[in-house]
Write a protein that holds these residues in place. Structure first.
Motif, PDB file in Angstrom:
ATOM      1  N   LEU A   1       4.756  10.875   6.645  1.00 37.51           N
ATOM      2  CA  LEU A   1       3.544  10.066   6.763  1.00 37.51           C
ATOM      3  C   LEU A   1       3.902   8.588   6.730  1.00 37.51           C
ATOM      4  O   LEU A   1       4.900   8.203   6.113  1.00 37.51           O
ATOM      5  CB  LEU A   1       2.596  10.358   5.587  1.00 37.51           C
ATOM      6  N   THR A   2       3.074   7.787   7.356  1.00 38.84           N
ATOM      7  CA  THR A   2       3.252   6.340   7.210  1.00 38.84           C
ATOM      8  C   THR A   2       2.857   5.969   5.783  1.00 38.84           C
ATOM      9  O   THR A   2       2.203   6.758   5.079  1.00 38.84           O
ATOM     10  CB  THR A   2       2.357   5.556   8.194  1.00 38.84           C
ATOM     11  N   GLU A   3       3.214   4.787   5.363  1.00 38.88           N
ATOM     12  CA  GLU A   3       2.851   4.340   4.017  1.00 38.88           C
ATOM     13  C   GLU A   3       1.333   4.337   3.844  1.00 38.88           C
ATOM     14  O   GLU A   3       0.810   4.767   2.810  1.00 38.88           O
ATOM     15  CB  GLU A   3       3.420   2.946   3.754  1.00 38.88           C
ATOM     16  N   ASP A   4       0.617   3.871   4.873  1.00 41.21           N
ATOM     17  CA  ASP A   4      -0.849   3.858   4.802  1.00 41.21           C
ATOM     18  C   ASP A   4      -1.416   5.272   4.719  1.00 41.21           C
ATOM     19  O   ASP A   4      -2.349   5.527   3.945  1.00 41.21           O
ATOM     20  CB  ASP A   4      -1.452   3.137   6.013  1.00 41.21           C
ATOM     21  N   GLU A   5      -0.867   6.205   5.491  1.00 38.59           N
ATOM     22  CA  GLU A   5      -1.333   7.593   5.441  1.00 38.59           C
ATOM     23  C   GLU A   5      -1.080   8.204   4.065  1.00 38.59           C
ATOM     24  O   GLU A   5      -1.942   8.894   3.504  1.00 38.59           O
ATOM     25  CB  GLU A   5      -0.632   8.436   6.509  1.00 38.59           C
ATOM     26  N   HIS A   6       0.098   7.935   3.534  1.00 40.83           N
ATOM     27  CA  HIS A   6       0.446   8.464   2.216  1.00 40.83           C
ATOM     28  C   HIS A   6      -0.485   7.912   1.147  1.00 40.83           C
ATOM     29  O   HIS A   6      -0.986   8.659   0.282  1.00 40.83           O
ATOM     30  CB  HIS A   6       1.910   8.146   1.892  1.00 40.83           C
ATOM     31  N   ASP A   7      -0.736   6.616   1.177  1.00 39.07           N
ATOM     32  CA  ASP A   7      -1.655   5.988   0.218  1.00 39.07           C
ATOM     33  C   ASP A   7      -3.062   6.576   0.359  1.00 39.07           C
ATOM     34  O   ASP A   7      -3.719   6.865  -0.645  1.00 39.07           O
ATOM     35  CB  ASP A   7      -1.702   4.472   0.409  1.00 39.07           C
ATOM     36  N   MET A   8      -3.508   6.758   1.593  1.00 38.26           N
ATOM     37  CA  MET A   8      -4.838   7.298   1.840  1.00 38.26           C
ATOM     38  C   MET A   8      -4.952   8.733   1.320  1.00 38.26           C
ATOM     39  O   MET A   8      -5.944   9.097   0.669  1.00 38.26           O
ATOM     40  CB  MET A   8      -5.175   7.272   3.336  1.00 38.26           C
ATOM     41  N   LEU A   9      -3.942   9.544   1.585  1.00 38.02           N
ATOM     42  CA  LEU A   9      -3.941  10.917   1.097  1.00 38.02           C
ATOM     43  C   LEU A   9      -4.024  10.938  -0.422  1.00 38.02           C
ATOM     44  O   LEU A   9      -4.816  11.688  -1.006  1.00 38.02           O
ATOM     45  CB  LEU A   9      -2.689  11.656   1.577  1.00 38.02           C
TER      46      LEU A   9
END
Length: 150
Positions: free
Chosen positions: A123-131
């Motif tokens: 995941l991108t950093e943003d995707e990981h944070d969002m998850l």
């Protein structure tokens, strides 16, 4: 009559697919260190707050006192946790990590970090944070507090 929804139409299905894969791989990693995921969770819960009465640990982890007692027995037998009797009440005791148990925490935590990186590194950093935010929000709104141990 409408056709029933497909298994893969459910968010819970996808959460379980990912959770099972992450959990099974982590269980394999920690078993090489002669502990289970439940034992790791128990030890990590003790790490910052020892000594701790079993009842407090049970409440904090969302587990029964019986489950905590069984985990404590296994970890005492492995030399990773010790019991200390309460001098004021001989029926009461607290649990603490032994020196060997405390030394295992950084090793096991690095395995947890590695496992997360392997699974969620796609995941991108943003995707990981969002998850992470979404899962935490769900847990908070559903008042989910039990420490996952299996």
């Amino acid at each position: 009559m409408a056709s029933p929804s497909a298994l893969t139409d459910h968010t819970g299905y996808w959460l379980r697919v990912v959770s099972n894969a992450v959990s099974q791989e982590f269980a394999r990693k920690v078993s090489a260190e002669d502990v289970t995921v439940a034992e790791w969770s128990f030890m990590r819960a003790l790490f910052d707050v020892e000594p701790t009465p079993p009842s407090v640990l049970a409440e904090r982890m969302g587990m029964t006192k019986g489950a905590i007692s069984k985990l404590a027995e296994r970890l005492v037998a492995k030399g990773l946790v010790e019991r200390t009797e309460n001098p004021q009440d001989r029926r009461a005791h607290s649990l603490s990590l032994t020196t060997a148990g405390r030394a295992r925490i950084p090793v096991l935590a690095s395995l947890a970090d590695m496992n997360d990186a392997e699974f969620f590194g796609v995941l991108t950093e943003d995707e990981h944070d969002m998850l992470g935010r979404i899962l935490k929000r769900l847990a908070e709104r559903r008042d989910l507090k039990a420490t996952p141990v299996d």
